[in-house]
Design a protein around this motif. Structure first.
Motif, PDB file in Angstrom:
ATOM      1  N   UNK A   1       9.185  50.939  73.877  1.00  0.00           N
ATOM      2  CA  UNK A   1      10.181  50.750  74.938  1.00  0.00           C
ATOM      3  C   UNK A   1      11.042  49.523  74.653  1.00  0.00           C
ATOM      4  N   UNK A   2      10.418  48.458  74.141  1.00  0.00           N
ATOM      5  CA  UNK A   2      11.144  47.224  73.869  1.00  0.00           C
ATOM      6  C   UNK A   2      12.156  47.347  72.749  1.00  0.00           C
ATOM      7  N   UNK A   3      11.944  48.295  71.843  1.00  0.00           N
ATOM      8  CA  UNK A   3      12.854  48.511  70.715  1.00  0.00           C
ATOM      9  C   UNK A   3      13.733  49.747  70.896  1.00  0.00           C
ATOM     10  N   UNK A   4      13.702  50.326  72.079  1.00  0.00           N
ATOM     11  CA  UNK A   4      14.449  51.554  72.335  1.00  0.00           C
ATOM     12  C   UNK A   4      15.955  51.316  72.171  1.00  0.00           C
TER      13      UNK A   4
ATOM     14  N   UNK B   1      22.396  48.352  72.156  1.00  0.00           N
ATOM     15  CA  UNK B   1      23.444  49.117  71.502  1.00  0.00           C
ATOM     16  C   UNK B   1      23.589  48.824  70.022  1.00  0.00           C
ATOM     17  N   UNK B   2      23.166  47.637  69.587  1.00  0.00           N
ATOM     18  CA  UNK B   2      23.292  47.249  68.181  1.00  0.00           C
ATOM     19  C   UNK B   2      22.009  47.471  67.381  1.00  0.00           C
ATOM     20  N   UNK B   3      21.015  48.117  67.996  1.00  0.00           N
ATOM     21  CA  UNK B   3      19.721  48.254  67.329  1.00  0.00           C
ATOM     22  C   UNK B   3      19.843  48.955  65.986  1.00  0.00           C
TER      23      UNK B   3
ATOM     24  N   UNK C   1      23.545  37.501  57.641  1.00  0.00           N
ATOM     25  CA  UNK C   1      24.639  37.120  58.539  1.00  0.00           C
ATOM     26  C   UNK C   1      24.967  38.220  59.544  1.00  0.00           C
ATOM     27  N   UNK C   2      24.586  39.454  59.252  1.00  0.00           N
ATOM     28  CA  UNK C   2      24.793  40.537  60.208  1.00  0.00           C
ATOM     29  C   UNK C   2      23.890  40.392  61.433  1.00  0.00           C
ATOM     30  N   UNK C   3      22.875  39.528  61.336  1.00  0.00           N
ATOM     31  CA  UNK C   3      21.963  39.295  62.447  1.00  0.00           C
ATOM     32  C   UNK C   3      22.369  38.064  63.267  1.00  0.00           C
ATOM     33  N   UNK C   4      23.579  37.538  63.033  1.00  0.00           N
ATOM     34  CA  UNK C   4      24.127  36.427  63.810  1.00  0.00           C
ATOM     35  C   UNK C   4      24.096  36.774  65.308  1.00  0.00           C
ATOM     36  N   UNK C   5      23.814  35.811  66.198  1.00  0.00           N
ATOM     37  CA  UNK C   5      23.620  34.379  65.955  1.00  0.00           C
ATOM     38  C   UNK C   5      22.155  34.037  65.707  1.00  0.00           C
ATOM     39  N   UNK C   6      21.932  33.063  64.842  1.00  0.00           N
ATOM     40  CA  UNK C   6      20.591  32.557  64.552  1.00  0.00           C
ATOM     41  C   UNK C   6      20.372  31.312  65.412  1.00  0.00           C
TER      42      UNK C   6
ATOM     43  N   UNK D   1      15.203  42.226  71.232  1.00  0.00           N
ATOM     44  CA  UNK D   1      14.953  42.983  70.009  1.00  0.00           C
ATOM     45  C   UNK D   1      15.660  42.359  68.804  1.00  0.00           C
ATOM     46  N   UNK D   2      16.762  41.650  69.022  1.00  0.00           N
ATOM     47  CA  UNK D   2      17.423  40.992  67.895  1.00  0.00           C
ATOM     48  C   UNK D   2      16.508  39.937  67.287  1.00  0.00           C
ATOM     49  N   UNK D   3      15.767  39.204  68.119  1.00  0.00           N
ATOM     50  CA  UNK D   3      14.830  38.223  67.588  1.00  0.00           C
ATOM     51  C   UNK D   3      13.763  38.911  66.729  1.00  0.00           C
TER      52      UNK D   3
END
Length: 325
Positions: A30-33, A38-40, A85-90, A156-158
């Motif tokens: 559910x947390x990664x759904x 939208x950017x998953x 860098x596609x995972x910005x912001x760090x 989920x980005x983290x």
């Protein structure tokens, strides 16, 4: 690439955590759904595009450094940096991967240097890190000897950023970041030897409930390390901003250290101590090439940096330790 098989196997062999397996896999799903994020798909694609590079060495004790530039070709290094860098912001770090320096918004290593001396020896301890972000402190806890570290953070980005690091540190290592909040843990789990909650309490609508939730993660005698924003003043005093604080939404309570100590005792802790109070500086939290949005400088009154842009006291962070009863 995001795979918790190793974690689930480890929990199966950890009696104090085993009951969590009845709900955890579905909670993670559910947390990664993608319907929530939208950017998953883009984050997963960045992870899949990371080049396969074998790190000749790594360090977690004094920093998080993985490999050296000589471990990879110039093309691999270029691809690695482009995908990271596609995972910005760090936000939390810094990290050094094959001599690529990810200069994050926060110098989390400075915070670690402040709090680590007040932790019990982490050797062979089971550790929970609440609100762990991309897992910087989780790796430092593992580097300090913890046998297993579980970090939880709803973003989920983290998780994607964490796996970008874990790919090169070793997917088999017993360090994990889950896309969950503390409410996802079974009630009265009483399983962890050490629980850390850093930068979370002021985001909780009910701070006493959060402290009780933290107590319930710990075995009797386990250690809590709590780090949060506070204000100066005496017992019973607390700031409750009506609007934003330093441009942050979802902020509720900023107690004095004496008030917070009282809250901890009321929530089932003993041996409560304030071990550090530190004014956040614009050297510790700032915009960088890896976090290009606003940061602390933009959140303070330009004419009086002792105040936030809204006129509240500037960020003052306290670290407290306590023992669960």
């Amino acid at each position: 690439m995001i795979d918790y098989t190793q974690l689930y196997a480890g929990i199966q062999h950890t009696p104090a955590l085993r009951s969590w397996l009845t709900t955890l896999p579905q909670q993670v799903a559910d947390g990664l759904n993608p319907s929530r994020w939208g950017d998953m798909a883009d984050w997963r694609e960045a992870l899949e595009n990371l080049p396969d590079i074998n790190a000749s060495t790594y360090s977690l004790k004094d920093e998080v450094r993985i490999g050296a530039a000589s471990d990879a070709t110039a093309e691999q290094l270029a691809t690695l940096e482009a995908e990271l860098r596609k995972l910005h912001p760090w936000r939390k770090g810094p990290w050094t991967l094959f001599d690529i320096f990810i200069d994050t918004e926060w110098r989390s290593d400075w915070k670690w240097d402040r709090v680590a001396p007040h932790l019990h020896d982490l050797k062979d301890r089971l550790v929970l890190d609440v609100g762990c972000g991309s897992g910087y402190h989780c790796w430092r806890q593992f580097g300090a000897g913890a046998r297993r570290v579980i970090g939880i953070d709803p973003s989920a980005k983290f998780v994607a950023q964490f796996y970008a690091l874990k790919k090169y540190l070793g997917l088999e290592k017993p360090v994990d970041v889950l896309p969950l909040g503390i409410e996802a843990l079974p009630p009265a789990l009483r399983a962890f030897d050490t629980t850390l909650s850093m930068g979370v309490l002021y985001h909780r609508r009910s701070p006493l409930d959060h402290l009780r939730e933290l107590r319930d993660t710990l075995r009797p005698g386990g250690q809590l390390l709590l780090e949060t924003l506070v204000i100066e003043g005496g017992a019973g005093e607390c700031l409750v901003p009506e609007g934003r604080y330093a441009k942050m939404r979802n902020v509720w309570f900023f107690p004095t250290t004496a008030t917070l100590e009282s809250w901890l005792r009321k929530s089932g802790f003993t041996d409560v101590k304030t071990v550090d109070v530190d004014q956040t500086s614009t050297d510790e939290q700032r915009s960088t090439d890896w976090m290009r949005f606003e940061s602390l400088t933009d959140f303070l009154d330009p004419n009086d940096p002792s105040k936030t842009i809204e006129g509240h006291p500037a960020p003052l962070r306290a670290t407290l330790t306590a023992t669960a009863t």
